[in-house]
Design a protein around this motif. Structure first.
Motif, PDB file in Angstrom:
ATOM      1  N   LEU A  22       0.920  -1.272   0.155  1.00 43.18           N
ATOM      2  CA  LEU A  22      -0.072  -0.224  -0.174  1.00 43.18           C
ATOM      3  C   LEU A  22       1.074   1.391   0.403  1.00 43.18           C
ATOM      4  N   PRO A  23       0.449   1.882  -0.219  1.00 48.00           N
ATOM      5  CA  PRO A  23       0.951   3.133  -0.774  1.00 48.00           C
ATOM      6  C   PRO A  23       1.131   4.168   0.265  1.00 48.00           C
ATOM      7  N   PHE A  24       1.464   4.292   1.460  1.00 52.45           N
ATOM      8  CA  PHE A  24       1.246   4.549   2.954  1.00 52.45           C
ATOM      9  C   PHE A  24       2.486   4.544   3.914  1.00 52.45           C
ATOM     10  N   ALA A  25       1.980   5.579   4.112  1.00 56.80           N
ATOM     11  CA  ALA A  25       3.636   5.045   5.879  1.00 56.80           C
ATOM     12  C   ALA A  25       3.319   4.362   6.462  1.00 56.80           C
ATOM     13  N   ASP A  26       4.384   4.612   7.541  1.00 56.65           N
ATOM     14  CA  ASP A  26       3.610   3.376   8.134  1.00 56.65           C
ATOM     15  C   ASP A  26       2.681   4.532   9.145  1.00 56.65           C
ATOM     16  N   HIS A  27       1.579   3.911  10.207  1.00 58.75           N
ATOM     17  CA  HIS A  27       0.793   4.314  11.272  1.00 58.75           C
ATOM     18  C   HIS A  27       0.095   5.072  10.533  1.00 58.75           C
ATOM     19  N   THR A  28       0.069   5.458   9.720  1.00 55.25           N
ATOM     20  CA  THR A  28      -1.007   7.470   9.075  1.00 55.25           C
ATOM     21  C   THR A  28      -2.373   7.061   8.835  1.00 55.25           C
ATOM     22  N   LEU A  29      -2.951   5.718   8.513  1.00 52.56           N
ATOM     23  CA  LEU A  29      -4.612   5.777   8.108  1.00 52.56           C
ATOM     24  C   LEU A  29      -5.067   5.633   9.553  1.00 52.56           C
ATOM     25  N   ASP A  30      -6.595   6.046   9.838  1.00 54.36           N
ATOM     26  CA  ASP A  30      -7.554   6.233  10.775  1.00 54.36           C
ATOM     27  C   ASP A  30      -7.843   4.714  10.569  1.00 54.36           C
ATOM     28  N   PHE A  31      -8.333   4.520   9.204  1.00 53.99           N
ATOM     29  CA  PHE A  31      -8.453   2.900   9.331  1.00 53.99           C
ATOM     30  C   PHE A  31      -9.296   2.778   7.652  1.00 53.99           C
ATOM     31  N   VAL A  32      -8.750   1.362   7.714  1.00 56.31           N
ATOM     32  CA  VAL A  32      -9.192   1.198   6.189  1.00 56.31           C
ATOM     33  C   VAL A  32     -10.195  -0.162   5.683  1.00 56.31           C
ATOM     34  N   LEU A  33     -11.267   0.115   4.830  1.00 52.52           N
ATOM     35  CA  LEU A  33     -12.000  -0.395   4.407  1.00 52.52           C
ATOM     36  C   LEU A  33     -12.054  -1.542   2.996  1.00 52.52           C
ATOM     37  N   ALA A  34     -12.509  -2.246   3.551  1.00 51.01           N
ATOM     38  CA  ALA A  34     -12.750  -3.772   2.636  1.00 51.01           C
ATOM     39  C   ALA A  34     -13.860  -4.183   1.961  1.00 51.01           C
ATOM     40  N   ASP A  35     -13.925  -4.491   1.038  1.00 50.17           N
ATOM     41  CA  ASP A  35     -15.509  -4.524   0.561  1.00 50.17           C
ATOM     42  C   ASP A  35     -15.233  -5.795  -0.146  1.00 50.17           C
ATOM     43  N   ALA A  36     -15.183  -7.263   0.630  1.00 53.55           N
ATOM     44  CA  ALA A  36     -15.414  -7.983  -0.282  1.00 53.55           C
ATOM     45  C   ALA A  36     -13.909  -8.328  -0.891  1.00 53.55           C
ATOM     46  N   ALA A  37     -13.200  -8.234  -0.806  1.00 56.22           N
ATOM     47  CA  ALA A  37     -11.313  -7.983  -1.054  1.00 56.22           C
ATOM     48  C   ALA A  37     -10.403  -8.852  -0.278  1.00 56.22           C
ATOM     49  N   LEU A  38     -10.362  -8.903   0.180  1.00 54.53           N
ATOM     50  CA  LEU A  38      -9.074  -9.663   1.035  1.00 54.53           C
ATOM     51  C   LEU A  38      -9.487 -11.303   0.717  1.00 54.53           C
ATOM     52  N   HIS A  39     -11.112 -12.090   0.126  1.00 51.06           N
ATOM     53  CA  HIS A  39     -10.521 -13.325   0.249  1.00 51.06           C
ATOM     54  C   HIS A  39      -9.596 -13.685  -1.783  1.00 51.06           C
ATOM     55  N   HIS A  40      -9.663 -12.283  -2.236  1.00 48.88           N
ATOM     56  CA  HIS A  40      -8.679 -12.072  -3.084  1.00 48.88           C
ATOM     57  C   HIS A  40      -7.000 -12.198  -3.410  1.00 48.88           C
ATOM     58  N   THR A  41      -6.514 -12.675  -1.640  1.00 49.51           N
ATOM     59  CA  THR A  41      -5.507 -12.739  -1.645  1.00 49.51           C
ATOM     60  C   THR A  41      -5.332 -14.054  -1.052  1.00 49.51           C
ATOM     61  N   LYS A  42      -3.798 -14.396  -1.984  1.00 51.36           N
ATOM     62  CA  LYS A  42      -3.143 -15.542  -1.681  1.00 51.36           C
ATOM     63  C   LYS A  42      -2.458 -15.887  -0.232  1.00 51.36           C
ATOM     64  N   ASP A  43      -2.416 -14.881   0.227  1.00 49.51           N
ATOM     65  CA  ASP A  43      -1.009 -14.825   1.691  1.00 49.51           C
ATOM     66  C   ASP A  43      -2.128 -13.900   2.692  1.00 49.51           C
ATOM     67  N   LEU A  44      -3.443 -14.567   3.144  1.00 49.67           N
ATOM     68  CA  LEU A  44      -4.050 -12.982   3.885  1.00 49.67           C
ATOM     69  C   LEU A  44      -3.435 -13.265   5.048  1.00 49.67           C
ATOM     70  N   SER A  45      -2.400 -13.594   5.659  1.00 49.16           N
ATOM     71  CA  SER A  45      -1.675 -12.805   6.909  1.00 49.16           C
ATOM     72  C   SER A  45      -0.700 -11.912   6.255  1.00 49.16           C
ATOM     73  N   ALA A  46       0.304 -11.585   5.768  1.00 49.78           N
ATOM     74  CA  ALA A  46       0.851 -10.474   4.321  1.00 49.78           C
ATOM     75  C   ALA A  46      -0.576  -9.790   4.581  1.00 49.78           C
ATOM     76  N   LEU A  47      -1.330  -9.841   3.705  1.00 51.99           N
ATOM     77  CA  LEU A  47      -2.119  -8.896   3.435  1.00 51.99           C
ATOM     78  C   LEU A  47      -2.076  -8.165   4.742  1.00 51.99           C
ATOM     79  N   LEU A  48      -2.961  -8.781   5.893  1.00 55.09           N
ATOM     80  CA  LEU A  48      -3.170  -7.905   7.305  1.00 55.09           C
ATOM     81  C   LEU A  48      -2.169  -7.247   7.809  1.00 55.09           C
ATOM     82  N   ALA A  49      -1.068  -7.881   7.447  1.00 55.34           N
ATOM     83  CA  ALA A  49       0.050  -7.354   8.208  1.00 55.34           C
ATOM     84  C   ALA A  49      -0.074  -6.206   7.436  1.00 55.34           C
ATOM     85  N   GLU A  50       0.150  -5.895   6.169  1.00 56.94           N
ATOM     86  CA  GLU A  50       0.290  -4.766   5.183  1.00 56.94           C
ATOM     87  C   GLU A  50      -0.748  -3.840   6.227  1.00 56.94           C
ATOM     88  N   ILE A  51      -2.181  -4.349   6.522  1.00 54.51           N
ATOM     89  CA  ILE A  51      -2.918  -3.402   6.355  1.00 54.51           C
ATOM     90  C   ILE A  51      -2.890  -2.644   8.144  1.00 54.51           C
TER      91      ILE A  51
END
Length: 207
Positions: free
Chosen positions: A111-140
């Motif tokens: 994601l094109p954001f610096a560390d610890h800069t966002l107040d919230f992240v929205l995901a609408d039917a998006a998380l199941h499109h990753t091959k590595d859910l753990s890595a995606l959640l870590a990025e969020i």
């Protein structure tokens, strides 16, 4: 200048591969998704600056943009056509606050954001499109402030009965998988376990 959009002139391809007119897609969003987004936003009391990952139509962000407590949302998707549709068709037709929205092409694994800069992240039917859910959640988790919130909606959940669970897992998203798309699904406890291991405190909202 006018954008030439594969979806707006005159059809859009839905996730299940069926072509429908944009107006029909818009009607479906209004009837079935907006009430869900509204419930989620009322329950989570978001404010400040955030992002939506894998935004597609960005209807979740557009709905959130109506809230006075939200200052800005960056809508992120890897598909430039979807971003154009979101900005030029869905935002005006869902009466989004365009001054609060930005549309950025990027991979949600980086994601094109610096560390610890966002107040919230929205995901609408998006998380199941990753091959590595753990890595995606870590990025969020990386881009969220310590008090930040992830609001995930419309993720597929496997049935609890083993035969039904196996059948659903085999057949879920099979058309998309034939095209090379990633389609994963998990039982409710497996979703919760992924979130917990990533450091999120989970609150389940009623369907």
């Amino acid at each position: 200048s006018r954008w030439h959009l594969s979806g707006i002139t005159p059809e859009a391809q839905t996730p299940n591969g069926v072509f429908i007119f944009m107006e029909e897609w818009l009607t479906t969003i209004k009837k079935t998704r907006i009430p869900l987004y509204t419930l989620a936003l009322q329950s989570t009391l978001l404010s400040g600056t955030g992002a939506e990952i894998g935004c597609g139509s960005a209807a979740f962000s557009i709905t959130a943009s109506h809230q006075s407590s939200i200052r800005h949302i960056t809508c992120v998707d890897n598909n430039v056509d979807r971003l154009k549709e979101a900005e030029l068709f869905f935002t005006p037709n869902l009466h989004g606050s365009i001054e609060k929205l930005a549309f950025v092409q990027a991979d949600f694994h980086s994601l094109p954001f610096a560390d610890h800069t966002l107040d919230f992240v929205l995901a609408d039917a998006a998380l199941h499109h990753t091959k590595d859910l753990s890595a995606l959640l870590a990025e969020i988790k990386r881009v969220l402030k310590p008090t930040g919130k992830l609001v995930a909606a419309r993720e597929p959940i496997l049935p609890s009965l083993p035969p039904l669970k196996l059948w659903r897992k085999l057949w879920f998203g099979w058309r998309q998988r034939l095209r090379g798309d990633t389609e994963r699904t998990y039982a409710k406890h497996e979703w919760v376990d992924y979130f917990n291991k990533a450091g999120f405190k989970v609150q389940l909202l009623p369907a």
